[in-house]
Design a protein around this motif. Structure first.
Motif, PDB file in Angstrom:
ATOM      1  N   GLU A 154     -15.597   4.746   4.984  1.00 49.70           N
ATOM      2  CA  GLU A 154     -14.631   4.206   5.956  1.00 49.70           C
ATOM      3  C   GLU A 154     -14.571   5.164   7.124  1.00 49.70           C
ATOM      4  OE1 GLU A 154     -10.688   4.369   4.103  1.00 49.70           O
ATOM      5  OE2 GLU A 154     -11.051   6.437   3.475  1.00 49.70           O
ATOM      6  N   GLY A 155     -13.866   4.769   8.195  1.00 43.12           N
ATOM      7  CA  GLY A 155     -13.601   5.690   9.289  1.00 43.12           C
ATOM      8  C   GLY A 155     -12.366   6.510   8.968  1.00 43.12           C
ATOM      9  N   PRO A 156     -12.069   7.538   9.791  1.00 42.39           N
ATOM     10  CA  PRO A 156     -10.858   8.327   9.558  1.00 42.39           C
ATOM     11  C   PRO A 156      -9.580   7.513   9.715  1.00 42.39           C
ATOM     12  CG  PRO A 156     -12.349   9.462  11.057  1.00 42.39           C
ATOM     13  CD  PRO A 156     -12.893   8.092  10.880  1.00 42.39           C
ATOM     14  N   THR A 157      -9.657   6.402  10.469  1.00 39.64           N
ATOM     15  CA  THR A 157      -8.476   5.534  10.598  1.00 39.64           C
ATOM     16  C   THR A 157      -8.879   4.054  10.566  1.00 39.64           C
ATOM     17  OG1 THR A 157      -8.593   5.465  13.010  1.00 39.64           O
ATOM     18  CG2 THR A 157      -7.266   7.232  12.060  1.00 39.64           C
ATOM     19  N   SER A 158      -9.977   3.730   9.915  1.00 36.55           N
ATOM     20  CA  SER A 158     -10.438   2.337  10.009  1.00 36.55           C
ATOM     21  C   SER A 158     -11.341   1.953   8.843  1.00 36.55           C
ATOM     22  CB  SER A 158     -11.207   2.133  11.319  1.00 36.55           C
ATOM     23  OG  SER A 158     -12.288   3.039  11.357  1.00 36.55           O
ATOM     24  N   THR A 159     -11.563   0.655   8.719  1.00 33.84           N
ATOM     25  CA  THR A 159     -12.437   0.076   7.693  1.00 33.84           C
ATOM     26  C   THR A 159     -13.696  -0.451   8.367  1.00 33.84           C
ATOM     27  OG1 THR A 159     -10.419  -0.684   6.588  1.00 33.84           O
ATOM     28  CG2 THR A 159     -12.493  -1.631   5.811  1.00 33.84           C
TER      29      THR A 159
ATOM     30  N   SER B 269      -8.841  -1.865  12.182  1.00 29.16           N
ATOM     31  CA  SER B 269      -7.625  -1.138  11.780  1.00 29.16           C
ATOM     32  C   SER B 269      -6.407  -1.786  12.420  1.00 29.16           C
ATOM     33  CB  SER B 269      -7.725   0.327  12.200  1.00 29.16           C
ATOM     34  OG  SER B 269      -8.005   0.406  13.571  1.00 29.16           O
ATOM     35  N   SER B 270      -5.239  -1.369  11.944  1.00 21.40           N
ATOM     36  CA  SER B 270      -4.019  -2.094  12.284  1.00 21.40           C
ATOM     37  C   SER B 270      -3.715  -2.164  13.777  1.00 21.40           C
ATOM     38  CB  SER B 270      -2.823  -1.451  11.577  1.00 21.40           C
ATOM     39  OG  SER B 270      -2.908  -1.707  10.208  1.00 21.40           O
TER      40      SER B 270
ATOM     41  N   ARG C  94       0.836  -1.209   0.000  1.00 24.21           N
ATOM     42  CA  ARG C  94       0.000   0.000   0.000  1.00 24.21           C
ATOM     43  C   ARG C  94       0.866   1.252   0.000  1.00 24.21           C
ATOM     44  NH1 ARG C  94      -4.630   0.109   4.408  1.00 24.21           N
ATOM     45  NH2 ARG C  94      -2.929   0.900   5.671  1.00 24.21           N
TER      46      ARG C  94
ATOM     47  N   TYR D 146      -3.791  14.327   6.962  1.00 26.61           N
ATOM     48  CA  TYR D 146      -4.839  13.742   7.798  1.00 26.61           C
ATOM     49  C   TYR D 146      -5.535  14.790   8.667  1.00 26.61           C
ATOM     50  CZ  TYR D 146      -5.080   8.722   7.010  1.00 26.61           C
ATOM     51  OH  TYR D 146      -5.340   7.485   6.468  1.00 26.61           O
TER      52      TYR D 146
ATOM     53  N   LYS E  96      -2.918   6.852   1.052  1.00 28.42           N
ATOM     54  CA  LYS E  96      -2.721   7.115   2.487  1.00 28.42           C
ATOM     55  C   LYS E  96      -1.691   8.240   2.613  1.00 28.42           C
ATOM     56  CE  LYS E  96      -2.223   4.575   6.826  1.00 28.42           C
ATOM     57  NZ  LYS E  96      -3.350   5.113   7.575  1.00 28.42           N
TER      58      LYS E  96
ATOM     59  N   GLY F  75      -8.106  -1.864   3.328  1.00 29.14           N
ATOM     60  CA  GLY F  75      -7.617  -2.103   4.691  1.00 29.14           C
ATOM     61  C   GLY F  75      -6.813  -3.391   4.789  1.00 29.14           C
ATOM     62  N   THR F  76      -5.663  -3.300   5.401  1.00 36.79           N
ATOM     63  CA  THR F  76      -4.852  -4.517   5.571  1.00 36.79           C
ATOM     64  C   THR F  76      -5.459  -5.413   6.652  1.00 36.79           C
ATOM     65  OG1 THR F  76      -3.406  -3.532   7.244  1.00 36.79           O
ATOM     66  CG2 THR F  76      -2.755  -3.232   4.944  1.00 36.79           C
ATOM     67  N   THR F  77      -6.052  -4.795   7.670  1.00 37.55           N
ATOM     68  CA  THR F  77      -6.637  -5.583   8.769  1.00 37.55           C
ATOM     69  C   THR F  77      -7.897  -6.295   8.279  1.00 37.55           C
ATOM     70  OG1 THR F  77      -5.909  -3.756  10.155  1.00 37.55           O
ATOM     71  CG2 THR F  77      -7.252  -5.448  11.204  1.00 37.55           C
TER      72      THR F  77
ATOM     73  N   LEU G  91      -9.342   3.447   1.503  1.00 35.39           N
ATOM     74  CA  LEU G  91      -8.152   2.599   1.592  1.00 35.39           C
ATOM     75  C   LEU G  91      -8.553   1.128   1.566  1.00 35.39           C
ATOM     76  CD1 LEU G  91      -5.802   4.082   4.314  1.00 35.39           C
ATOM     77  CD2 LEU G  91      -5.799   4.454   1.858  1.00 35.39           C
TER      78      LEU G  91
HETATM   79  N1  PLP Z   1      -9.020   3.790   6.279  1.00 34.34           N
HETATM   80  C1  PLP Z   1      -8.249   4.825   6.684  1.00 34.34           C
HETATM   81  C2  PLP Z   1      -8.581   6.207   6.203  1.00 34.34           C
HETATM   82  C3  PLP Z   1      -7.155   4.604   7.528  1.00 34.34           C
HETATM   83  O1  PLP Z   1      -6.383   5.623   7.911  1.00 34.34           O
HETATM   84  C4  PLP Z   1      -6.885   3.281   7.969  1.00 34.34           C
HETATM   85  C5  PLP Z   1      -5.750   3.018   8.852  1.00 34.34           C
HETATM   86  O2  PLP Z   1      -5.189   3.881   9.455  1.00 34.34           O
HETATM   87  C6  PLP Z   1      -7.729   2.245   7.556  1.00 34.34           C
HETATM   88  C7  PLP Z   1      -8.779   2.535   6.687  1.00 34.34           C
HETATM   89  C8  PLP Z   1      -7.497   0.839   8.020  1.00 34.34           C
HETATM   90  O3  PLP Z   1      -6.368   0.297   7.389  1.00 34.34           O
HETATM   91  P1  PLP Z   1      -5.462  -0.795   8.070  1.00 34.34           P
HETATM   92  O4  PLP Z   1      -6.353  -1.930   8.453  1.00 34.34           O
HETATM   93  O5  PLP Z   1      -4.508  -1.174   7.012  1.00 34.34           O
HETATM   94  O6  PLP Z   1      -4.832  -0.172   9.268  1.00 34.34           O
END
Ligand code: PLP
Length: 291
Positions: free
Chosen positions: A193-198, A256-257, A62, A164, A160, A219-221, A217
């Motif tokens: 999505e969330g600001p830091t999550s899926t 999220s990660s 990514r 932010y 990414k 999401g890797t998780t 994004l």
């Molecule tokens: N979407 C956004 C905008 C993110 O910033 C993140 C992680 O920070 C994710 C999704 C989840 O991604 P991941 O599971 O790779 O952490």
């Protein structure tokens, strides 16, 4: 306890040549670095659990993809992998059992031709409350249509980037509204999505998540969770979803990660049931990853 590795670049070609560990408390960034002055760069955050950096290859992929979208010099996965693993090993040696490792690539100092790169590792915050009691969400309009990545690639939806500030502003808006987290919705009404999550929903046995062509994004998780889920007998899918789908779902999570899986316990002030047993299985499966 924090650890930093600086990526070393050849000043003539701009190619990454390796990394060196640096003092995490030292001044390491120039004030004219475009990552700091314009948010012109990309990053990843991976989790470190029981000595293993999780989903490292997916994070590296990514990082390369985000760099491509910003037309940054392509990061060499071998150099970054070695730097991230070195930071992970140093944290583990210091007794950190759950850590977060952030790796950053910027366009470098203004007027130069060499990028800046570093890896920063530290102990992870304690997310037990989010993982067990869950999070209260508000739905916030992101202001882009669901097809923004096709119509307007210069908006970098789905990369990414270091920009932010809007994601942080959205979280402050959630706090003002008495919630813990945000789910962005496209201007034409699709869940993003969330600001830091899926987002992940369960409908019967099926786990679903918004399609990644919506300018979000990959999401890797969520990818690791779906791989585990498929093996455990849960069908999975990527769909166009609306707030009505969220309301109708049997359970919902933000994944999220570093936080891993947080069940959604309320949306727009409306309480909803959390699936505590499945949440625990998800988190155990994610914790058990060794890569
Ligand atoms: N979407 C956004 C905008 C993110 O910033 C993140 C992680 O920070 C994710 C999704 C989840 O991604 P991941 O599971 O790779 O952490």
């Amino acid at each position: 306890m924090s650890v930093v590795a600086l990526i070393e670049f050849d000043p003539a070609s701009g190619a990454a040549t390796g990394h060196r560990l640096a003092d995490a408390d030292a001044a390491l960034l120039r004030v004219t670095d475009l990552g700091a002055t314009r948010g012109d760069g990309v990053f990843e955050t991976a989790s470190l659990v029981h000595g293993h950096v999780q989903a490292l290859e997916a994070h590296l992929e990514r990082l390369v993809q985000s760099a491509r979208m910003l037309e940054l010099p392509q990061p060499d996965p071998a150099v970054w992998r070695a730097a991230v693993l070195a930071v992970g090993d140093a944290l583990t040696a210091e007794g950190v059992d759950e850590g977060s490792i952030k790796f950053v690539l910027t366009r470098g100092v203004e007027g130069g031709s060499v990028p800046t790169g570093w890896v920063f590792g530290t102990a992870a915050p304690d997310f037990t409350a989010d993982r067990t009691s869950g999070v209260r969400l508000v739905l916030l309009d992101r202001g882009f249509r669901h097809d923004v990545s096709q119509t307007s690639p210069w908006l970098l939806a789905g990369a990414k980037t270091l920009s932010y500030a809007m994601n942080r502003a959205a979280l402050r808006e959630a706090a003002r509204r008495g919630a813990d987290d945000v789910l962005f919705v496209s201007s034409d009404g699709y869940l993003l999505e969330g600001p830091t999550s899926t987002l992940v929903l369960r409908t019967g046995p099926r786990l679903i998540t918004p399609r990644v062509d919506l300018g979000i994004l990959a999401g890797t998780t969520q990818a690791d969770l779906f791989a585990w889920a498929e093996a455990a007998g849960f069908p999975t899918g990527y769909e166009l979803l609306t707030p009505a789908d969220l309301a109708a779902a049997d359970a919902a999570w933000l994944v999220s990660s570093v936080r891993h899986v947080a069940p959604v316990r309320a949306v727009e002030g409306v309480e909803r049931a959390i699936d505590a047993e499945l949440t625990e299985r998800f988190n155990e499966a994610l914790d058990a990853r060794t890569a």
